[in-house]
Design a protein around this motif. Structure first.
Motif, PDB file in Angstrom:
ATOM      1  N   LYS A 182      10.000   0.992  11.266  1.00  0.00           N
ATOM      2  CA  LYS A 182      11.215   1.129  12.069  1.00  0.00           C
ATOM      3  C   LYS A 182      11.040   0.491  13.447  1.00  0.00           C
ATOM      4  O   LYS A 182      11.886   0.666  14.318  1.00  0.00           O
ATOM      5  N   SER A 183       9.961  -0.245  13.621  1.00  0.00           N
ATOM      6  CA  SER A 183       9.685  -0.903  14.895  1.00  0.00           C
ATOM      7  C   SER A 183      10.189  -2.343  14.853  1.00  0.00           C
ATOM      8  O   SER A 183      10.696  -2.816  13.824  1.00  0.00           O
ATOM      9  N   GLU A 184      10.020  -3.046  15.944  1.00  0.00           N
ATOM     10  CA  GLU A 184      10.432  -4.441  16.028  1.00  0.00           C
ATOM     11  C   GLU A 184       9.277  -5.395  15.720  1.00  0.00           C
ATOM     12  O   GLU A 184       9.399  -6.608  15.909  1.00  0.00           O
ATOM     13  N   TYR A 185       8.184  -4.852  15.234  1.00  0.00           N
ATOM     14  CA  TYR A 185       7.028  -5.690  14.916  1.00  0.00           C
ATOM     15  C   TYR A 185       7.383  -6.666  13.794  1.00  0.00           C
ATOM     16  O   TYR A 185       7.975  -6.283  12.773  1.00  0.00           O
ATOM     17  N   GLU A 186       7.013  -7.924  13.978  1.00  0.00           N
ATOM     18  CA  GLU A 186       7.330  -8.964  12.997  1.00  0.00           C
ATOM     19  C   GLU A 186       6.055  -9.478  12.333  1.00  0.00           C
ATOM     20  O   GLU A 186       4.987  -9.472  12.927  1.00  0.00           O
ATOM     21  N   GLY A 187       6.199  -9.927  11.116  1.00  0.00           N
ATOM     22  CA  GLY A 187       5.077 -10.540  10.406  1.00  0.00           C
ATOM     23  C   GLY A 187       4.188  -9.568   9.670  1.00  0.00           C
ATOM     24  O   GLY A 187       3.083  -9.933   9.251  1.00  0.00           O
ATOM     25  N   ASN A 188       4.632  -8.327   9.485  1.00  0.00           N
ATOM     26  CA  ASN A 188       3.809  -7.351   8.786  1.00  0.00           C
ATOM     27  C   ASN A 188       3.650  -7.697   7.310  1.00  0.00           C
ATOM     28  O   ASN A 188       4.620  -8.010   6.627  1.00  0.00           O
ATOM     29  N   ILE A 189       2.423  -7.652   6.837  1.00  0.00           N
ATOM     30  CA  ILE A 189       2.119  -7.806   5.414  1.00  0.00           C
ATOM     31  C   ILE A 189       1.729  -6.438   4.880  1.00  0.00           C
ATOM     32  O   ILE A 189       0.768  -5.833   5.354  1.00  0.00           O
ATOM     33  N   MET A 190       2.471  -5.956   3.904  1.00  0.00           N
ATOM     34  CA  MET A 190       2.188  -4.622   3.368  1.00  0.00           C
ATOM     35  C   MET A 190       1.030  -4.642   2.374  1.00  0.00           C
ATOM     36  O   MET A 190       0.884  -5.571   1.581  1.00  0.00           O
ATOM     37  N   THR A 191       0.233  -3.602   2.411  1.00  0.00           N
ATOM     38  CA  THR A 191      -0.779  -3.382   1.390  1.00  0.00           C
ATOM     39  C   THR A 191      -0.136  -2.619   0.233  1.00  0.00           C
ATOM     40  O   THR A 191       0.996  -2.150   0.332  1.00  0.00           O
ATOM     41  N   GLU A 192      -0.877  -2.491  -0.860  1.00  0.00           N
ATOM     42  CA  GLU A 192      -0.358  -1.725  -2.002  1.00  0.00           C
ATOM     43  C   GLU A 192      -0.102  -0.272  -1.605  1.00  0.00           C
ATOM     44  O   GLU A 192       0.931   0.307  -1.953  1.00  0.00           O
ATOM     45  N   TYR A 193      -1.048   0.314  -0.875  1.00  0.00           N
ATOM     46  CA  TYR A 193      -0.883   1.704  -0.438  1.00  0.00           C
ATOM     47  C   TYR A 193       0.303   1.838   0.511  1.00  0.00           C
ATOM     48  O   TYR A 193       1.054   2.808   0.456  1.00  0.00           O
ATOM     49  N   GLU A 194       0.452   0.880   1.391  1.00  0.00           N
ATOM     50  CA  GLU A 194       1.540   0.924   2.356  1.00  0.00           C
ATOM     51  C   GLU A 194       2.899   0.967   1.671  1.00  0.00           C
ATOM     52  O   GLU A 194       3.782   1.741   2.041  1.00  0.00           O
ATOM     53  N   GLU A 195       3.058   0.130   0.676  1.00  0.00           N
ATOM     54  CA  GLU A 195       4.328   0.111  -0.046  1.00  0.00           C
ATOM     55  C   GLU A 195       4.557   1.443  -0.759  1.00  0.00           C
ATOM     56  O   GLU A 195       5.665   2.002  -0.719  1.00  0.00           O
ATOM     57  N   LYS A 196       3.519   1.954  -1.385  1.00  0.00           N
ATOM     58  CA  LYS A 196       3.615   3.225  -2.105  1.00  0.00           C
ATOM     59  C   LYS A 196       3.998   4.362  -1.170  1.00  0.00           C
ATOM     60  O   LYS A 196       4.930   5.136  -1.447  1.00  0.00           O
ATOM     61  N   PHE A 197       3.301   4.476  -0.047  1.00  0.00           N
ATOM     62  CA  PHE A 197       3.545   5.580   0.880  1.00  0.00           C
ATOM     63  C   PHE A 197       4.892   5.457   1.578  1.00  0.00           C
ATOM     64  O   PHE A 197       5.586   6.449   1.791  1.00  0.00           O
ATOM     65  N   SER A 198       5.255   4.243   1.953  1.00  0.00           N
ATOM     66  CA  SER A 198       6.525   4.070   2.665  1.00  0.00           C
ATOM     67  C   SER A 198       7.712   4.369   1.764  1.00  0.00           C
ATOM     68  O   SER A 198       8.736   4.882   2.218  1.00  0.00           O
ATOM     69  N   LYS A 199       7.585   4.082   0.474  1.00  0.00           N
ATOM     70  CA  LYS A 199       8.655   4.399  -0.476  1.00  0.00           C
ATOM     71  C   LYS A 199       8.854   5.907  -0.607  1.00  0.00           C
ATOM     72  O   LYS A 199       9.946   6.370  -0.941  1.00  0.00           O
ATOM     73  N   LYS A 200       7.784   6.647  -0.338  1.00  0.00           N
ATOM     74  CA  LYS A 200       7.868   8.108  -0.389  1.00  0.00           C
ATOM     75  C   LYS A 200       8.356   8.693   0.940  1.00  0.00           C
ATOM     76  O   LYS A 200       8.461   9.906   1.080  1.00  0.00           O
ATOM     77  N   GLY A 201       8.641   7.825   1.893  1.00  0.00           N
ATOM     78  CA  GLY A 201       9.146   8.283   3.185  1.00  0.00           C
ATOM     79  C   GLY A 201       8.085   8.522   4.229  1.00  0.00           C
ATOM     80  O   GLY A 201       8.391   9.030   5.323  1.00  0.00           O
ATOM     81  N   SER A 202       6.851   8.181   3.930  1.00  0.00           N
ATOM     82  CA  SER A 202       5.771   8.385   4.907  1.00  0.00           C
ATOM     83  C   SER A 202       5.878   7.377   6.042  1.00  0.00           C
ATOM     84  O   SER A 202       6.203   6.206   5.821  1.00  0.00           O
ATOM     85  N   ARG A 203       5.589   7.830   7.249  1.00  0.00           N
ATOM     86  CA  ARG A 203       5.522   6.909   8.380  1.00  0.00           C
ATOM     87  C   ARG A 203       4.230   6.108   8.304  1.00  0.00           C
ATOM     88  O   ARG A 203       3.200   6.613   7.860  1.00  0.00           O
ATOM     89  N   ILE A 204       4.295   4.863   8.751  1.00  0.00           N
ATOM     90  CA  ILE A 204       3.108   4.023   8.833  1.00  0.00           C
ATOM     91  C   ILE A 204       2.750   3.857  10.307  1.00  0.00           C
ATOM     92  O   ILE A 204       3.577   3.454  11.129  1.00  0.00           O
TER      93      ILE A 204
END
Length: 212
Positions: A182-204
């Motif tokens: 939800k930040s303005e950071y650009e160029g983020n590459i998601m890891t497999e875990y990141e995608e999994k956790f964020s889909k569950k609503g977890s903050r990164i």
């Protein structure tokens, strides 16, 4: 999380020396020569299945990347992805991060990435956390002056611990996000875990820190 055993992994790693560095300690002090250029070298400790490091290598062809992963059954998935993408600027090491001083000389790396590291939540296991002071000393020995660590996690406890650890070590916090997606950071590459956790609503959580 228990990883499924892949008895063929060792052979596959050995059969792809163009991507997997079998004896990395032999390149200590000669990594520019190994890559054949003077591009910066960024390493990811705990590269997992390789989504982040391959994404970064595609996004930044002028940077050399090295993914470090201890589990053969995991790093072989990263190898499969690198072979598929045919990326010349990314290599893999199947080693323990504790051995980094035997592999890199001072100034040979430019940045360290720590993505979704094991939080080791029990207090007695704090020394195993990749942001513990002993590891920060280890990274400092292979980075240049003002070298950087970029850190991402979904674990708030580990993030808070790490911010304290960085600060107590005397490092400079140059970027902190308590909700990366939800930040303005650009160029983020998601890891497999990141995608999994964020889909569950977890903050990164993410931060960038610099040695002084």
């Amino acid at each position: 999380m228990r990883q499924r055993n892949k008895p063929w992994a060792k052979d596959m790693l050995a059969e792809n020396p163009q991507y997997v560095i079998a004896s990395p300690e032999s390149n200590k002090g000669k990594w520019r020569e190994y890559f054949g250029n003077d591009h910066p070298i960024h390493i990811e400790i705990g590269t997992g299945k390789g989504r982040f490091i391959t994404g970064m290598a595609k996004q930044n062809p002028e940077i050399n990347y090295i993914g470090i992963e201890l589990a053969e059954s995991v790093i072989v998935s990263a190898l499969e992805l690198i072979i598929e993408e045919e990326l010349p600027n990314v290599k893999l090491m199947n080693i323990n991060a504790e051995d980094l001083r035997d592999i890199f000389a001072k100034n040979e790396t430019n940045r360290v990435y720590l993505n979704f590291s094991d939080p080791w939540p029990k207090k007695r296991h704090a020394k195993r956390r990749l942001t513990y002071k002993n590891f920060l000393s280890l990274y400092e020995d292979i980075l240049p002056e003002k070298g950087e660590i970029h850190f991402k996690t979904d674990n708030q406890g580990l993030f808070e611990y790490s911010l304290t650890s960085f600060s107590e070590y005397g490092m400079l916090l140059t970027y902190v996000s308590l909700d990366l997606h939800k930040s303005e950071y650009e160029g983020n590459i998601m890891t497999e875990y990141e995608e999994k956790f964020s889909k569950k609503g977890s903050r990164i959580f993410r931060c960038e820190v610099q040695y002084r």
